[in-house]
Design an enzyme around this catalytic site. Sequence first.
Site, mmCIF file in Angstrom:
data_model
loop_
_atom_site.group_PDB
_atom_site.id
_atom_site.type_symbol
_atom_site.label_atom_id
_atom_site.label_comp_id
_atom_site.label_asym_id
_atom_site.label_seq_id
_atom_site.Cartn_x
_atom_site.Cartn_y
_atom_site.Cartn_z
ATOM 1 C CB SER A 137 12.721 -11.841 13.320
ATOM 2 O OG SER A 137 12.401 -11.236 14.566
ATOM 3 C CE1 TYR A 150 7.653 -12.202 11.898
ATOM 4 C CE2 TYR A 150 8.654 -11.912 14.055
ATOM 5 C CZ TYR A 150 8.602 -11.612 12.714
ATOM 6 O OH TYR A 150 9.498 -10.735 12.171
HETATM 7 P P1 NDP Z 1 6.305 -3.924 6.611
HETATM 8 O O1 NDP Z 1 4.934 -4.396 6.945
HETATM 9 O O2 NDP Z 1 6.573 -2.466 6.629
HETATM 10 O O3 NDP Z 1 6.773 -4.541 5.206
HETATM 11 C C1 NDP Z 1 6.451 -5.841 4.836
HETATM 12 C C2 NDP Z 1 6.584 -5.985 3.340
HETATM 13 O O4 NDP Z 1 6.311 -7.358 2.993
HETATM 14 C C3 NDP Z 1 5.609 -5.115 2.580
HETATM 15 O O5 NDP Z 1 6.289 -4.495 1.517
HETATM 16 C C4 NDP Z 1 4.591 -6.103 2.041
HETATM 17 O O6 NDP Z 1 4.147 -5.645 0.782
HETATM 18 C C5 NDP Z 1 5.451 -7.364 1.862
HETATM 19 N N1 NDP Z 1 4.659 -8.589 1.811
HETATM 20 C C6 NDP Z 1 3.892 -9.144 2.782
HETATM 21 N N2 NDP Z 1 3.313 -10.260 2.323
HETATM 22 C C7 NDP Z 1 3.708 -10.411 1.034
HETATM 23 C C8 NDP Z 1 3.451 -11.371 0.008
HETATM 24 N N3 NDP Z 1 2.628 -12.417 0.202
HETATM 25 N N4 NDP Z 1 4.055 -11.222 -1.208
HETATM 26 C C9 NDP Z 1 4.866 -10.172 -1.428
HETATM 27 N N5 NDP Z 1 5.148 -9.227 -0.516
HETATM 28 C C10 NDP Z 1 4.573 -9.354 0.696
HETATM 29 O O7 NDP Z 1 7.265 -4.668 7.653
HETATM 30 P P2 NDP Z 1 8.861 -4.669 7.838
HETATM 31 O O8 NDP Z 1 9.540 -3.841 6.852
HETATM 32 O O9 NDP Z 1 9.099 -4.464 9.266
HETATM 33 O O10 NDP Z 1 9.131 -6.207 7.528
HETATM 34 C C11 NDP Z 1 10.184 -6.632 6.679
HETATM 35 C C12 NDP Z 1 10.738 -7.918 7.230
HETATM 36 O O11 NDP Z 1 11.404 -7.607 8.461
HETATM 37 C C13 NDP Z 1 9.669 -8.958 7.554
HETATM 38 O O12 NDP Z 1 10.099 -10.214 7.115
HETATM 39 C C14 NDP Z 1 9.590 -8.899 9.077
HETATM 40 O O13 NDP Z 1 9.202 -10.144 9.599
HETATM 41 C C15 NDP Z 1 11.019 -8.549 9.437
HETATM 42 N N6 NDP Z 1 11.210 -7.970 10.765
HETATM 43 C C16 NDP Z 1 10.605 -6.811 11.137
HETATM 44 C C17 NDP Z 1 10.801 -6.291 12.408
HETATM 45 C C18 NDP Z 1 10.155 -5.035 12.871
HETATM 46 O O14 NDP Z 1 10.236 -4.713 14.084
HETATM 47 N N7 NDP Z 1 9.547 -4.251 12.009
HETATM 48 C C19 NDP Z 1 11.665 -6.972 13.387
HETATM 49 C C20 NDP Z 1 12.269 -8.179 12.879
HETATM 50 C C21 NDP Z 1 12.038 -8.643 11.614
HETATM 51 P P3 NDP Z 1 2.704 -5.849 0.134
HETATM 52 O O15 NDP Z 1 1.714 -5.914 1.257
HETATM 53 O O16 NDP Z 1 2.571 -4.653 -0.761
HETATM 54 O O17 NDP Z 1 2.834 -7.103 -0.648
#
Ligand code: NDP
Length: 274
Positions: A137, A150
């Site tokens: 991030s 975070y």
């Molecule tokens: P979402 O919440 O849309 O997606 C997050 C994904 O992570 C989901 O598919 C969730 O699936 C999965 N996840 C969470 N915990 C677990 C776990 N313990 N095991 C397996 N899967 C897990 O968020 P984003 O797409 O935005 O996030 C994707 C990445 O991008 C993250 O690492 C986030 O920190 C990063 N990011 C996002 C930003 C933003 O503005 N959106 C900015 C910068 C970075 P499920 O719950 O089904 O397991």
Amino acid sequence: MKRNGQIKVALVTGASSGIGQALAENLAKQGVTVYAAARRLENTRHPDGGNLHTLRLDVNDQLSCEQVAQQIIAEEGRLDLLVQSAGFGIAGAVEDTSIDQARGQMETNFFGSIRLLPAVLEQMRNQKFGLIVNIGSVAGQIPIPFQAYYSASKAAVSALTLALANEIKPFGVRCMVVQPGDTRTGFTTSREVTDRSLKSVYADRCGRSIERMARDEQNGMTTEVAARVIASRIFRRRPPLLLNLGLVYKAFSLAVRLLPLRLVRFVVGLMYAA
Ligand code: NDP
């Protein structure tokens, strides 16, 4: 630019939502056999003509990680690309965050991005080719108040990825850390606000900061655009080590390297801690 045709089989974590979901679909549409992994599989979409399989995965569970890697290698005989997008964010003042909440954040975002590595790297070394893409991030580079844990978890992901790059290069394996800025995903609703934050001396500033984060994310980049840019770098013969998504965040990233730290912290403070 000539597309790297060696990428045939990919595992994408965090593929039930947001960036991971869009990237899994993008890669599948481009002919890659994609294993889309997450805890919730009911949200996974299967693009027309794409070769997309779903696997249940909890990145906090060592056994789950090992089984997923073994299953793909057994079925496909190879694994060329691992994208680690699983993650979530906690928000709250440092003083108001319990050690358990802080540990939970590191557990998923940092330790969750290393549990798959031993099995995947062994396969990639043996096939003398592979790419690991970790989703960090911009907060890992520009730490954000009231998102300190975070930010720390993502700084750790970036540091690990950059160090790993030198270790694995002689084996033909590469890695890349992607540092997205605000992106419109499920991340905003999944955010966990730490228990004491909205009742403490930080409550007003923390509340305003979280509102701003949520607003910026929901006005941010679409997942389709993020996926398109990441995929284009993945298919390069020499993918970049570090990818900041979006012109604004590229500019921020450059600015923090050039400007005095005090000035950068002043501006970040005005934005997120006023
Ligand atoms: P979402 O919440 O849309 O997606 C997050 C994904 O992570 C989901 O598919 C969730 O699936 C999965 N996840 C969470 N915990 C677990 C776990 N313990 N095991 C397996 N899967 C897990 O968020 P984003 O797409 O935005 O996030 C994707 C990445 O991008 C993250 O690492 C986030 O920190 C990063 N990011 C996002 C930003 C933003 O503005 N959106 C900015 C910068 C970075 P499920 O719950 O089904 O397991």
